[in-house]
Enzyme design. Structure first.
Site, mmCIF file in Angstrom:
data_model
loop_
_atom_site.group_PDB
_atom_site.id
_atom_site.type_symbol
_atom_site.label_atom_id
_atom_site.label_comp_id
_atom_site.label_asym_id
_atom_site.label_seq_id
_atom_site.Cartn_x
_atom_site.Cartn_y
_atom_site.Cartn_z
ATOM 1 N N LYS A 132 -30.782 15.388 -29.856
ATOM 2 C CA LYS A 132 -31.737 14.925 -28.770
ATOM 3 C C LYS A 132 -32.171 16.231 -27.872
ATOM 4 O O LYS A 132 -31.376 17.157 -27.818
ATOM 5 C CB LYS A 132 -30.776 13.801 -27.855
ATOM 6 N N ASP A 141 -26.836 10.886 -32.464
ATOM 7 C CA ASP A 141 -26.425 10.879 -31.074
ATOM 8 C C ASP A 141 -24.911 10.810 -31.295
ATOM 9 O O ASP A 141 -24.012 9.808 -31.948
ATOM 10 C CB ASP A 141 -26.700 9.155 -30.663
ATOM 11 N N HIS A 142 -24.373 11.830 -30.572
ATOM 12 C CA HIS A 142 -22.746 12.062 -31.018
ATOM 13 C C HIS A 142 -21.845 10.885 -30.631
ATOM 14 O O HIS A 142 -20.629 10.767 -31.211
ATOM 15 C CB HIS A 142 -22.511 13.378 -30.574
ATOM 16 N N HIS A 144 -27.285 7.338 -25.313
ATOM 17 C CA HIS A 144 -25.938 6.964 -25.334
ATOM 18 C C HIS A 144 -25.539 5.591 -24.656
ATOM 19 O O HIS A 144 -24.935 4.718 -25.529
ATOM 20 C CB HIS A 144 -24.872 7.943 -24.815
#
Length: 499
Positions: free
Chosen positions: A151, A180-181, A243
């Site tokens: 991102k 997206d961690h 997130h």
């Protein structure tokens, strides 16, 4: 589940950057140490800086050693799988040279033409790199080609659409892994298991039994050295668009037909489609923004956001967002999802709190004859990982007075500990295995931007005259409390200590 260790070449663009050194190299090393990678892999670091291979390998060794805080004999052997290629993003000759190196390493390490291109660099280069990888033949192999993108994926819906069109000229949707961690975090992945593997929760997971759901992600850190980036992003784009909305989708999705990539993504997309869109006139009613000012944290004086490096002294950028989301479908009609995220807050904490409705007739009262504490299911994501269920029970003694009790499962507290994989370790391995479940589909990205853009438009066209409106080390602006108070709710504490 059995699997063969993946054979692949990972090309990391931005190989001398902070993300690569702090997260990617230690994560790949952990896969190697645990046997999830064998000798059939290589990593090509790509960056503008002029380094030779030995200098680059030393950087990798330093990165791994700093991360694991111990001396291990296999770090040198691991680093020998790393190669370096000085690079000019706009020069086709650089791509031709990169192809020659990749072809050579394919043969050396028997990686069968499998390639992962990881773009750990500024997003303005994503489209250019993707198009050149295809035009210069780096994706033309007998194996797979996968593109991993960090991102931000655009800064609004039009820019995201433009970027997606560029990338799709070179890669198909099933080759694109938008990372997206948060989706790699152990307890975020546990949301599905808690819901769908427990008969005591799934029948209650709806508007008949749940009064509201709260999602908090608070940070004690400020913008550090990312002031330039954050000025263009803010908390809304940096946290909410990806997130926070991803966690909402996981909490609200219907049970998938099967636990596979397509079905899980399909259910998440349905949630994002069901998000009640905001009119511009509704933004102030449903969303609160804030910016931290100076304050004291751990005995130290902390500067305000506008005093940070590379930040406009009159900045209109938000470092805090709180909002109320409504999902217009049969399961969730009438249940508010409250989200809040901010920098320089009192504690570092990411948690989800599911508040169940009060029972119809409260037979038992506490000593002050107030209503019982509601039942809460708390999913602790970070820094502590675990699950807590808040119940009411009888106090010991000759009376019927009650007291709240907690049933705890603490991942970090288990005897001998559990070595939970770091989020990037999990996601990199998923990509190597071709599992895109924990990566975001384009439809999820587009729907998230569509929702967030209305809020951005309103905030960007208005000067926040109240900034700064919360001191560093606090719980955010007071207005965020009013957001829940008008619905008869309040924010639950971000830690177990009394706040």
């Amino acid at each position: 589940m059995t699997y063969s260790a993946p054979k692949t070449i990972v090309v990391i663009f931005g190989a001398t950057g902070d993300l690569a050194n702090r997260k990617l190299y230690p994560s790949i090393y952990n896969l190697y140490r645990k046997g999830n990678l064998t000798e059939n892999f290589a990593v090509i670091g790509v960056a503008r800086r002029s380094l030779d291979v030995q200098e680059f390998r030393q950087n990798v060794r330093n990165s791994v050693s700093d991360s694991i805080k111990e001396s291990r004999n296999d770090i040198e052997e691991f680093s020998n799988h790393f190669y370096y290629h000085p690079f000019n993003v706009n020069d086709s000759a650089s791509y031709k040279e990169l192809k020659l190196l990749a072809d050579q390493l394919d043969s050396t390490y028997n990686t069968e033409g499998n390639r992962i291109f990881y773009l750990a660099m500024a997003p303005e280069f994503f489209g250019t790199i993707a198009e050149n990888l295809k035009s210069e033949g780096l994706t033309s192999t007998n194996g797979y080609s996968r593109l991993v993108i960090e991102k931000p994926f655009g800064h609004n819906l039009p820019s995201a659409q433009q970027l997606n069109e560029q990338i799709r000229h070179a890669f198909t949707e099933d080759q694109i892994y938008r990372i997206d961690h948060y989706l790699g975090k152990e307890m975020v992945q546990n949301i599905e298991v808690i819901r769908f593997a427990n008969a005591i929760f799934e029948p209650l997971w709806n508007n008949r039994y749940i009064s509201n759901i709260q999602i908090t992600s608070s940070e004690v850190l400020g913008v550090e050295d990312r002031g330039g980036y954050y000025e263009k992003s803010g908390a809304l784009r940096d946290m909410v668009q990806n997130h926070m909305l991803q966690m909402v989708a996981l909490l609200a999705m219907e049970p998938p037909i099967k636990l596979n990539t397509d079905e899980i993504r399909s259910e998440k997309i349905k949630v994002l489609r069901a998000l009640r869109p905001l009119e511009e006139s509704e933004v102030h009613t449903n969303f609160i923004r804030g910016q931290y000012g100076s304050g004291t944290m751990n005995g130290q004086q902390i500067p305000g956001y506008r005093e940070e490096q590379n930040v406009d002294p009159k900045s209109n950028t938000e470092t805090f967002v709180a909002g109320k989301l409504m999902i217009d479908n049969f399961r969730w009609a009438g249940v508010p999802f409250y989200i809040r995220t901010g920098k320089r807050m009192k504690k570092k904490s990411t948690k989800i709190i599911v508040q169940f409705k009060d029972i119809p007739m409260d037979l038992y009262f506490n000593k002050d004859r107030e209503r019982q504490n509601p039942n809460l299911l708390i999913i602790n994501i970070q820094p502590d990982e675990g699950i807590t269920l808040h119940l009411n029970a009888k106090r010991p003694g000759q009376n019927t007075k009650t007291t709240p009790i907690k049933l705890d499962y603490c991942v970090n507290c288990i005897e001998d500990g559990i070595n939970t994989p770091e989020a990037y370790e999990k996601l990199i391995f998923d990509c190597m295995m071709g599992d895109a479940t924990n990566f975001t589909h384009w439809d999820e990205v587009a729907l998230s931007w569509s929702f967030v853009d209305t809020i951005s438009k309103v905030w960007e066209n208005e000067i926040a005259t109240e900034y700064p409106n919360y001191p560093a080390g606090s719980l955010g602006p007071e207005a965020s409390d009013s957001l829940l108070k008008k619905d008869g709710f309040h924010w639950w504490p971000i830690t177990d200590s009394k706040e």
